[in-house]
Motif scaffolding. Structure first.
Motif, PDB file in Angstrom:
ATOM      1  N   SER A  17       0.861  -1.366  -0.015  1.00 33.99           N
ATOM      2  CA  SER A  17       0.081  -0.187  -0.122  1.00 33.99           C
ATOM      3  C   SER A  17       0.872   0.973  -0.139  1.00 33.99           C
ATOM      4  CB  SER A  17      -0.825   0.217   1.225  1.00 33.99           C
ATOM      5  OG  SER A  17      -0.080   0.519   2.499  1.00 33.99           O
ATOM      6  N   SER A  19       2.454   4.403   1.713  1.00 33.07           N
ATOM      7  CA  SER A  19       2.694   4.560   3.529  1.00 33.07           C
ATOM      8  C   SER A  19       1.513   5.230   3.570  1.00 33.07           C
ATOM      9  CB  SER A  19       3.852   5.378   3.541  1.00 33.07           C
ATOM     10  OG  SER A  19       4.880   4.820   3.259  1.00 33.07           O
ATOM     11  N   SER A  42      12.151  -7.638   7.495  1.00 27.03           N
ATOM     12  CA  SER A  42      13.264  -6.935   6.460  1.00 27.03           C
ATOM     13  C   SER A  42      14.314  -6.442   6.929  1.00 27.03           C
ATOM     14  CB  SER A  42      12.339  -5.961   5.600  1.00 27.03           C
ATOM     15  OG  SER A  42      11.261  -6.750   4.820  1.00 27.03           O
ATOM     16  N   ARG A  46      17.476   2.198   5.970  1.00 27.62           N
ATOM     17  CA  ARG A  46      16.826   3.616   6.622  1.00 27.62           C
ATOM     18  C   ARG A  46      17.164   3.512   8.217  1.00 27.62           C
ATOM     19  NH1 ARG A  46      12.623   3.298   9.664  1.00 27.62           N
ATOM     20  NH2 ARG A  46      10.838   2.275   8.859  1.00 27.62           N
ATOM     21  N   ARG A  49      13.020   4.428  13.039  1.00 25.47           N
ATOM     22  CA  ARG A  49      12.074   5.736  13.742  1.00 25.47           C
ATOM     23  C   ARG A  49      12.025   5.585  14.955  1.00 25.47           C
ATOM     24  NH1 ARG A  49       7.983   3.963   9.573  1.00 25.47           N
ATOM     25  NH2 ARG A  49       8.667   5.206   7.651  1.00 25.47           N
ATOM     26  N   GLU A  77      14.165 -11.084  -2.005  1.00 28.83           N
ATOM     27  CA  GLU A  77      13.805  -9.960  -3.173  1.00 28.83           C
ATOM     28  C   GLU A  77      14.579  -8.836  -2.355  1.00 28.83           C
ATOM     29  OE1 GLU A  77      11.749  -7.136  -2.343  1.00 28.83           O
ATOM     30  OE2 GLU A  77      11.534  -7.852  -0.276  1.00 28.83           O
ATOM     31  N   ALA A  79      14.981  -4.391  -3.029  1.00 26.57           N
ATOM     32  CA  ALA A  79      14.539  -2.966  -3.842  1.00 26.57           C
ATOM     33  C   ALA A  79      14.734  -1.841  -3.076  1.00 26.57           C
ATOM     34  CB  ALA A  79      12.973  -3.079  -4.148  1.00 26.57           C
ATOM     35  N   PHE A  82      12.029   4.903  -1.875  1.00 25.50           N
ATOM     36  CA  PHE A  82      12.406   6.176  -1.379  1.00 25.50           C
ATOM     37  C   PHE A  82      14.100   6.321  -1.476  1.00 25.50           C
ATOM     38  CE2 PHE A  82       8.556   5.277   0.999  1.00 25.50           C
ATOM     39  CZ  PHE A  82       7.685   5.913   0.346  1.00 25.50           C
ATOM     40  N   ASP A 106       5.319  -7.225   4.406  1.00 29.91           N
ATOM     41  CA  ASP A 106       5.169  -5.808   4.005  1.00 29.91           C
ATOM     42  C   ASP A 106       5.999  -5.230   3.274  1.00 29.91           C
ATOM     43  OD1 ASP A 106       4.879  -3.097   4.296  1.00 29.91           O
ATOM     44  OD2 ASP A 106       4.292  -2.927   6.199  1.00 29.91           O
ATOM     45  N   ASP A 108       7.060  -3.463  -0.914  1.00 28.34           N
ATOM     46  CA  ASP A 108       6.432  -2.689  -2.084  1.00 28.34           C
ATOM     47  C   ASP A 108       6.219  -3.489  -3.304  1.00 28.34           C
ATOM     48  OD1 ASP A 108       8.842  -2.727  -3.129  1.00 28.34           O
ATOM     49  OD2 ASP A 108       9.012  -0.970  -3.848  1.00 28.34           O
ATOM     50  N   GLY A 111       9.034  -5.514  -4.810  1.00 27.58           N
ATOM     51  CA  GLY A 111       9.650  -6.804  -4.161  1.00 27.58           C
ATOM     52  C   GLY A 111       8.376  -7.679  -4.486  1.00 27.58           C
ATOM     53  N   ARG A 154       6.426  11.276   0.838  1.00 25.17           N
ATOM     54  CA  ARG A 154       5.652   9.954   0.645  1.00 25.17           C
ATOM     55  C   ARG A 154       4.251  10.340  -0.075  1.00 25.17           C
ATOM     56  NH1 ARG A 154       7.437   5.717   4.619  1.00 25.17           N
ATOM     57  NH2 ARG A 154       9.406   6.233   5.072  1.00 25.17           N
TER      58      ARG A 154
HETATM   59  P1  5GP Z   1       8.926   2.183   5.870  1.00 27.58           P
HETATM   60  O1  5GP Z   1      10.398   2.751   5.593  1.00 27.58           O
HETATM   61  O2  5GP Z   1       7.674   3.083   5.922  1.00 27.58           O
HETATM   62  O3  5GP Z   1       9.050   1.235   6.811  1.00 27.58           O
HETATM   63  O4  5GP Z   1       8.661   1.381   4.423  1.00 27.58           O
HETATM   64  C1  5GP Z   1       8.867   2.044   3.110  1.00 27.58           C
HETATM   65  C2  5GP Z   1       8.360   1.085   2.100  1.00 27.58           C
HETATM   66  O5  5GP Z   1       9.214   0.051   2.101  1.00 27.58           O
HETATM   67  C3  5GP Z   1       6.977   0.438   2.352  1.00 27.58           C
HETATM   68  O6  5GP Z   1       6.113   0.445   1.010  1.00 27.58           O
HETATM   69  C4  5GP Z   1       7.222  -1.056   2.768  1.00 27.58           C
HETATM   70  O7  5GP Z   1       6.063  -1.962   2.220  1.00 27.58           O
HETATM   71  C5  5GP Z   1       8.583  -1.422   1.919  1.00 27.58           C
HETATM   72  N1  5GP Z   1       9.356  -2.171   2.382  1.00 27.58           N
HETATM   73  C6  5GP Z   1       9.705  -2.815   3.588  1.00 27.58           C
HETATM   74  N2  5GP Z   1      10.558  -3.665   3.378  1.00 27.58           N
HETATM   75  C7  5GP Z   1      10.626  -4.067   2.360  1.00 27.58           C
HETATM   76  C8  5GP Z   1      11.476  -5.203   1.792  1.00 27.58           C
HETATM   77  O8  5GP Z   1      11.978  -5.983   2.462  1.00 27.58           O
HETATM   78  N3  5GP Z   1      11.378  -4.954   0.567  1.00 27.58           N
HETATM   79  C9  5GP Z   1      10.745  -4.358  -0.293  1.00 27.58           C
HETATM   80  N4  5GP Z   1      10.707  -4.464  -1.719  1.00 27.58           N
HETATM   81  N5  5GP Z   1       9.909  -3.226   0.162  1.00 27.58           N
HETATM   82  C10 5GP Z   1       9.871  -3.380   1.534  1.00 27.58           C
END
Ligand code: 5GP
Length: 212
Positions: A17, A19, A42, A46, A49, A77, A79, A82, A106, A108, A111, A154
């Motif tokens: 989805s 964010s 994952s 970054r 937070r 996978e 990717a 941002f 969770d 993107d 992935g 975002r």
């Molecule tokens: P956030 O930084 O807000 O935690 O995640 C940002 C985006 O990265 C979200 O859309 C989330 O689904 C995606 N994301 C988080 N972990 C992974 C991952 O392991 N692989 C991929 N491809 N996207 C991820």
């Protein structure tokens, strides 16, 4: 419910989805209510937070460590999302699936595409849409963990992410949290009952027929 004597192959439930659409809240509720599914944690480059815990929310790693993991093919996978890298460690996922349990991701759309290419039969994908742009913006602001600059970025990216909805098996418009959670539970229940996931069926039916 699947009959307890019939073996089952685990499935990979992906939720994507933009964010702020409410995906994390839905995932958390699903994990609390269903003991048969666990979250894939994952790795990301970054920074954490406030409140995020290393090893629980993510494995927070430096860029050079991430690159080494890519080279060693440790990711199922990975990717760039941002300005950071994200990847799914392969081994924990394979362990859980082997036990006939399910894994929630969770990740993107990039992935999701990679997982679909690698394991279409095991993948169930769900895209969560916000009910409106105003609501998406409000949720991003009230989360308040990110700076105004990050929120703006975002929002700008949300349209891109949302354009990938046709690539998903199921679409949930997250109007009411409880209804969205119930929808994901219904998807999971139905997908677990798919014939080809119940790998013990041939033996089970053979036994049944022997009892005729
Ligand atoms: P956030 O930084 O807000 O935690 O995640 C940002 C985006 O990265 C979200 O859309 C989330 O689904 C995606 N994301 C988080 N972990 C992974 C991952 O392991 N692989 C991929 N491809 N996207 C991820």
């Amino acid at each position: 419910m699947i009959h307890s004597t019939i073996g089952r192959r685990g499935l990979m439930l992906v939720m994507s989805s933009p964010s702020g659409a409410g995906k994390s809240t839905i995932s958390r509720a699903l994990l609390e209510r269903d003991a048969g599914i666990s979250m894939s944690v994952s790795a990301t480059t970054r920074p954490p937070r406030p409140g995020e815990v290393d090893g629980k929310d993510y494995y927070f790693v430096a860029v050079d460590r991430f690159q080494k993991m890519v080279e060693a093919r440790e990711f199922l996978e990975h990717a760039r999302v941002f300005d950071n890298y994200y990847g799914t460690p392969r081994e924990p996922v394979e362990n859980v699936l082997r036990q006939g349990r399910d894994v929630l991701f969770d990740i993107d759309w990039q992935g999701t595409q990679q997982l679909r290419d690698a394991a279409r039969a095991d993948l169930v994908s769900v895209f969560v849409l916000p009910p409106s742009v105003g609501e998406l913006e409000r949720r991003l602001h009230t989360r308040a963990q990110d700076s105004a600059e990050v929120v703006a970025k975002r929002m700008a990216k949300a349209g891109d992410e949302m354009s990938h909805w046709p690539e998903y098996d199921y679409i949930i418009v997250n109007e009411t949290l409880e209804r969205s959670i119930a929808s994901v539970q219904a998807i999971l229940t139905a997908e677990r009952l798919r014939r080809d996931r119940q790998i013990g069926l041939p033996d089970f039916v053979t036994r049944l027929r022997g009892m005729e």
